[in-house]
Design an enzyme around this catalytic site. Structure first.
Site, PDB file in Angstrom:
ATOM      1  N   ARG A  91       0.814  -1.233   0.000  1.00  0.00           N
ATOM      2  CA  ARG A  91       0.000   0.000   0.000  1.00  0.00           C
ATOM      3  C   ARG A  91       0.841   1.273   0.000  1.00  0.00           C
ATOM      4  NH1 ARG A  91      -2.834  -3.365   3.481  1.00  0.00           N
ATOM      5  NH2 ARG A  91      -4.637  -4.285   2.444  1.00  0.00           N
ATOM      6  N   LYS A  96       1.988  10.937 -11.990  1.00  0.00           N
ATOM      7  CA  LYS A  96       1.270   9.929 -12.775  1.00  0.00           C
ATOM      8  C   LYS A  96       2.162   8.700 -12.886  1.00  0.00           C
ATOM      9  CE  LYS A  96      -1.832  12.529 -15.777  1.00  0.00           C
ATOM     10  NZ  LYS A  96      -2.148  12.904 -17.164  1.00  0.00           N
ATOM     11  N   GLU A 147       8.570  18.586 -25.968  1.00  0.00           N
ATOM     12  CA  GLU A 147       7.791  18.878 -24.748  1.00  0.00           C
ATOM     13  C   GLU A 147       8.262  20.204 -24.132  1.00  0.00           C
ATOM     14  OE1 GLU A 147       5.188  17.185 -23.847  1.00  0.00           O
ATOM     15  OE2 GLU A 147       5.417  15.189 -24.734  1.00  0.00           O
ATOM     16  N   LYS A 179       5.472  22.919 -14.935  1.00  0.00           N
ATOM     17  CA  LYS A 179       4.635  21.724 -14.698  1.00  0.00           C
ATOM     18  C   LYS A 179       4.139  21.719 -13.251  1.00  0.00           C
ATOM     19  CE  LYS A 179       3.562  17.019 -15.344  1.00  0.00           C
ATOM     20  NZ  LYS A 179       3.764  15.733 -15.966  1.00  0.00           N
ATOM     21  N   GLU A 193      -6.281  15.749 -12.089  1.00  0.00           N
ATOM     22  CA  GLU A 193      -6.904  15.914 -13.407  1.00  0.00           C
ATOM     23  C   GLU A 193      -8.429  15.927 -13.307  1.00  0.00           C
ATOM     24  OE1 GLU A 193      -5.514  12.956 -16.259  1.00  0.00           O
ATOM     25  OE2 GLU A 193      -4.477  14.586 -17.269  1.00  0.00           O
ATOM     26  N   ARG A 245      -5.100  20.511 -15.871  1.00  0.00           N
ATOM     27  CA  ARG A 245      -3.914  19.731 -16.251  1.00  0.00           C
ATOM     28  C   ARG A 245      -3.931  19.376 -17.742  1.00  0.00           C
ATOM     29  NH1 ARG A 245      -0.918  15.393 -12.239  1.00  0.00           N
ATOM     30  NH2 ARG A 245       0.607  14.667 -13.759  1.00  0.00           N
ATOM     31  N   ASN A 251      -1.642  18.694 -22.703  1.00  0.00           N
ATOM     32  CA  ASN A 251      -1.887  17.842 -23.872  1.00  0.00           C
ATOM     33  C   ASN A 251      -1.868  18.608 -25.196  1.00  0.00           C
ATOM     34  OD1 ASN A 251      -2.205  15.556 -22.282  1.00  0.00           O
ATOM     35  ND2 ASN A 251      -4.345  16.089 -21.858  1.00  0.00           N
ATOM     36  N   HIS A 280      -1.142  16.870 -28.423  1.00  0.00           N
ATOM     37  CA  HIS A 280      -1.160  15.434 -28.147  1.00  0.00           C
ATOM     38  C   HIS A 280      -2.352  14.701 -28.771  1.00  0.00           C
ATOM     39  CE1 HIS A 280       2.053  16.504 -25.469  1.00  0.00           C
ATOM     40  NE2 HIS A 280       2.168  15.280 -24.986  1.00  0.00           N
ATOM     41  N   HIS A 308      -1.281  11.514 -30.731  1.00  0.00           N
ATOM     42  CA  HIS A 308      -1.706  10.163 -30.354  1.00  0.00           C
ATOM     43  C   HIS A 308      -2.071   9.369 -31.614  1.00  0.00           C
ATOM     44  CE1 HIS A 308      -3.834   6.949 -28.307  1.00  0.00           C
ATOM     45  NE2 HIS A 308      -4.875   7.199 -29.090  1.00  0.00           N
ATOM     46  N   HIS A 352       7.549   9.735 -29.381  1.00  0.00           N
ATOM     47  CA  HIS A 352       6.442  10.527 -28.851  1.00  0.00           C
ATOM     48  C   HIS A 352       6.647  12.024 -29.135  1.00  0.00           C
ATOM     49  CE1 HIS A 352       3.211  11.747 -26.235  1.00  0.00           C
ATOM     50  NE2 HIS A 352       4.047  12.489 -25.520  1.00  0.00           N
TER      51      HIS A 352
HETATM   52  P1  NAD Z   1      12.124   5.734 -22.216  1.00  0.00           P
HETATM   53  O1  NAD Z   1      12.055   5.611 -20.777  1.00  0.00           O
HETATM   54  O2  NAD Z   1      11.758   4.551 -23.042  1.00  0.00           O
HETATM   55  O3  NAD Z   1      13.581   6.234 -22.609  1.00  0.00           O
HETATM   56  C1  NAD Z   1      13.908   6.403 -23.972  1.00  0.00           C
HETATM   57  C2  NAD Z   1      15.147   5.589 -24.353  1.00  0.00           C
HETATM   58  O4  NAD Z   1      16.298   6.232 -23.800  1.00  0.00           O
HETATM   59  C3  NAD Z   1      15.152   4.167 -23.781  1.00  0.00           C
HETATM   60  O5  NAD Z   1      15.739   3.330 -24.742  1.00  0.00           O
HETATM   61  C4  NAD Z   1      16.046   4.285 -22.551  1.00  0.00           C
HETATM   62  O6  NAD Z   1      16.650   3.066 -22.244  1.00  0.00           O
HETATM   63  C5  NAD Z   1      17.048   5.292 -23.028  1.00  0.00           C
HETATM   64  N1  NAD Z   1      17.702   6.103 -21.997  1.00  0.00           N
HETATM   65  C6  NAD Z   1      17.155   6.700 -20.923  1.00  0.00           C
HETATM   66  N2  NAD Z   1      18.045   7.487 -20.309  1.00  0.00           N
HETATM   67  C7  NAD Z   1      19.202   7.367 -21.002  1.00  0.00           C
HETATM   68  C8  NAD Z   1      20.484   7.951 -20.875  1.00  0.00           C
HETATM   69  N3  NAD Z   1      20.738   8.893 -19.962  1.00  0.00           N
HETATM   70  N4  NAD Z   1      21.443   7.572 -21.748  1.00  0.00           N
HETATM   71  C9  NAD Z   1      21.170   6.667 -22.734  1.00  0.00           C
HETATM   72  N5  NAD Z   1      19.980   6.117 -22.931  1.00  0.00           N
HETATM   73  C10 NAD Z   1      18.994   6.476 -22.072  1.00  0.00           C
HETATM   74  O7  NAD Z   1      11.204   6.921 -22.766  1.00  0.00           O
HETATM   75  P2  NAD Z   1      10.947   8.413 -22.272  1.00  0.00           P
HETATM   76  O8  NAD Z   1      10.819   9.189 -23.528  1.00  0.00           O
HETATM   77  O9  NAD Z   1      11.878   8.850 -21.235  1.00  0.00           O
HETATM   78  O10 NAD Z   1       9.510   8.261 -21.596  1.00  0.00           O
HETATM   79  C11 NAD Z   1       8.404   7.778 -22.324  1.00  0.00           C
HETATM   80  C12 NAD Z   1       7.449   7.147 -21.358  1.00  0.00           C
HETATM   81  O11 NAD Z   1       7.057   8.118 -20.402  1.00  0.00           O
HETATM   82  C13 NAD Z   1       6.176   6.632 -22.003  1.00  0.00           C
HETATM   83  O12 NAD Z   1       5.860   5.375 -21.478  1.00  0.00           O
HETATM   84  C14 NAD Z   1       5.116   7.643 -21.593  1.00  0.00           C
HETATM   85  O13 NAD Z   1       3.834   7.080 -21.482  1.00  0.00           O
HETATM   86  C15 NAD Z   1       5.643   8.078 -20.253  1.00  0.00           C
HETATM   87  N6  NAD Z   1       5.222   9.425 -19.840  1.00  0.00           N
HETATM   88  C16 NAD Z   1       4.729   9.558 -18.592  1.00  0.00           C
HETATM   89  C17 NAD Z   1       4.348  10.803 -18.132  1.00  0.00           C
HETATM   90  C18 NAD Z   1       3.873  10.960 -16.719  1.00  0.00           C
HETATM   91  O14 NAD Z   1       3.385  12.050 -16.385  1.00  0.00           O
HETATM   92  N7  NAD Z   1       4.031   9.957 -15.903  1.00  0.00           N
HETATM   93  C19 NAD Z   1       4.466  11.928 -18.963  1.00  0.00           C
HETATM   94  C20 NAD Z   1       4.985  11.754 -20.243  1.00  0.00           C
HETATM   95  C21 NAD Z   1       5.358  10.494 -20.676  1.00  0.00           C
HETATM   96  N1  GLY Z   2       2.148  14.430 -19.052  1.00  0.00           N
HETATM   97  C1  GLY Z   2       0.841  14.867 -18.733  1.00  0.00           C
HETATM   98  C2  GLY Z   2       0.572  15.002 -17.267  1.00  0.00           C
HETATM   99  O1  GLY Z   2       1.436  14.812 -16.446  1.00  0.00           O
HETATM  100  O2  GLY Z   2      -0.522  15.299 -16.908  1.00  0.00           O
END
Ligand code: NAD
Ligand code: GLY
Length: 371
Positions: free
Chosen positions: A130, A152, A194, A236, A246, A251, A255, A258, A262, A275
């Protein structure tokens, strides 16, 4: 590296936390984790570090070394890099590892990696026993400016992205901008989409700063990165403070671009467009839509296009996607942000300000796919 560190506060009452940002910040991991957990240097520290195969060496190993040198007990679990690891199966494996580690409420889960690792580890931290304390150590630009902030967490369902998850704020976020030195160029530029988005939706002055610092952005200049990550986190944090769960629509401004993005990501086939690349093209379509509705003029579109192009992001919808307007509309309707079939778009009325608009004719929406 010169220290120009800064701390951004995410103000959420009892769930408030700090984002510590600096070049060369990783060695402070033990000190900051203890501070955020409220544990003194003579109290035991047990750390469960989640990372991926691209980040393990050197960054997660550096975190492990810093923690164990300071006397902490550390377990590192490495998942396969990539979106496929954001799954219930992977979460289940991590629960097994936590049982074997005898994790309890005094164990801290640290996510060292991009958004995939952060979302997965955060979800596991939110749900195991939990709730375990959770620290984010983002290593992609996208994770530093977006996914590590705001709470999130989640994993994907085979039928939809991020369908399983919860809001769970971290105890703190440690950003070491030096970790981006190993980030592949495409991933770095994807994060810049972004960054530019924040300028359009919230801060005209920041947008102008980005326009004036294109060389620094392209060369990953440490001072520029420090300012950019700090300002995006502040922006942010403001949005999350106003609408943490949200519920008010505030919030949703995050988007911008987006809704189109998407559909582009899905129809191009996941992975064909990163992305941020899809968001870049989506912002251009969104600004054309804003112009069609008389909200902005050509100048505001052009400034966005020029800046996105200057940091080598794509700005045009491919011919292949332009030929599928009906599929694009269908895909947008399936987006979980769509309410009762009415597509909502976040649209600028000037650089630095947006509003959410619904009730737009489908033809107008698809006409904006081409310039
Ligand atoms: P990711 O975590 O897949 O990283 C992208 C690539 O970079 C991967 O291959 C990773 O292994 C590599 N990598 C990471 N750090 C590195 C470094 N310092 N050196 C070398 N390689 C490195 O992708 P991302 O773009 O960081 O995140 C995308 C994800 O985040 C998606 O799943 C998306 O849904 C999520 N997301 C979440 C939120 C949220 O608010 N929680 C917001 C936006 C996106
Ligand atoms: N990336 C969108 C949010 O955090 O709400």
């Amino acid at each position: 590296m010169n220290s120009s560190g800064q701390t951004v506060h995410v103000d959420l009452g009892s769930r408030s936390y700090e984002i510590s940002i600096d070049a060369g910040n990783l060695p402070r991991i033990t000190e900051l984790t203890r501070l955020w957990m409220g544990r003194s240097p003579n109290q035991a520290l047990r750390c469960f570090v989640v990372t991926d195969t691209n980040v393990l060496h050197p960054h997660a190993n550096a975190v492990k070394l810093a923690l164990s040198d300071a006397g902490a007990e550390v377990q590192v679990v490495c998942v396969k890099a990539g979106e496929a690891s954001k799954s219930l199966a992977e979460a289940s494996d991590l629960y097994d590892e936590l049982v074997d580690f005898r994790a309890d409420r005094k164990t801290v889960v640290l996510a060292v990696g991009g958004g995939v690792v952060g979302d997965l580890a955060g979800f596991v931290a939110a749900t195991y026993a939990r709730g375990l304390l959770f620290v984010q150590v983002p290593t992609t630009l996208l994770a530093m400016v977006d996914s590590s902030v705001g709470g999130k967490t989640g994993v994907n369902h085979p039928k939809g992205k991020n369908l399983i998850g919860s809001f769970y704020q971290p105890a703190g976020v440690l950003v070491d901008t030096d970790t981006m030195a190993t980030l592949p160029d495409r991933e770095y530029r994807s994060g810049l989409a972004e960054v530019i988005k924040y300028g359009v939706i919230q801060d005209a002055e920041f947008f102008a700063y980005l326009e004036n610092n294109v060389a620094g952005l392209n060369e990953r200049d440490p001072a520029v990165l420090n300012h950019v990550v700090g300002r995006c986190c502040e922006l942010k944090a403001q949005v999350v403070k106003e609408d943490e769960h949200e519920t008010t629509g505030g919030r949703a401004i995050l988007n911008y671009g987006h809704t189109y993005a998407h559909a582009f990501e899905v129809l191009a086939g996941y992975g064909a467009l990163l992305h941020g690349e899809a968001v870049s093209i989506g912002m251009v379509c969104g600004s054309r839509l804003a112009k069609s509705l008389g909200r902005i003029g050509d100048d505001e579109i052009q400034r966005q296009v020029e800046l996105l192009k200057a940091v080598h992001l794509p700005v045009e919808v491919s011919q292949e996607l332009q030929a599928k307007p009906d599929d694009i509309l269908k895909c947008m309707q399936l987006d979980k942000k769509t309410v009762s079939g009415d597509l909502k778009f976040v649209l600028p009325d000037r650089i630095g300000h947006v509003e959410t608009i619904g009730g737009i004719d489908s033809k107008v929406i698809v006409d904006c796919l081409a310039g």
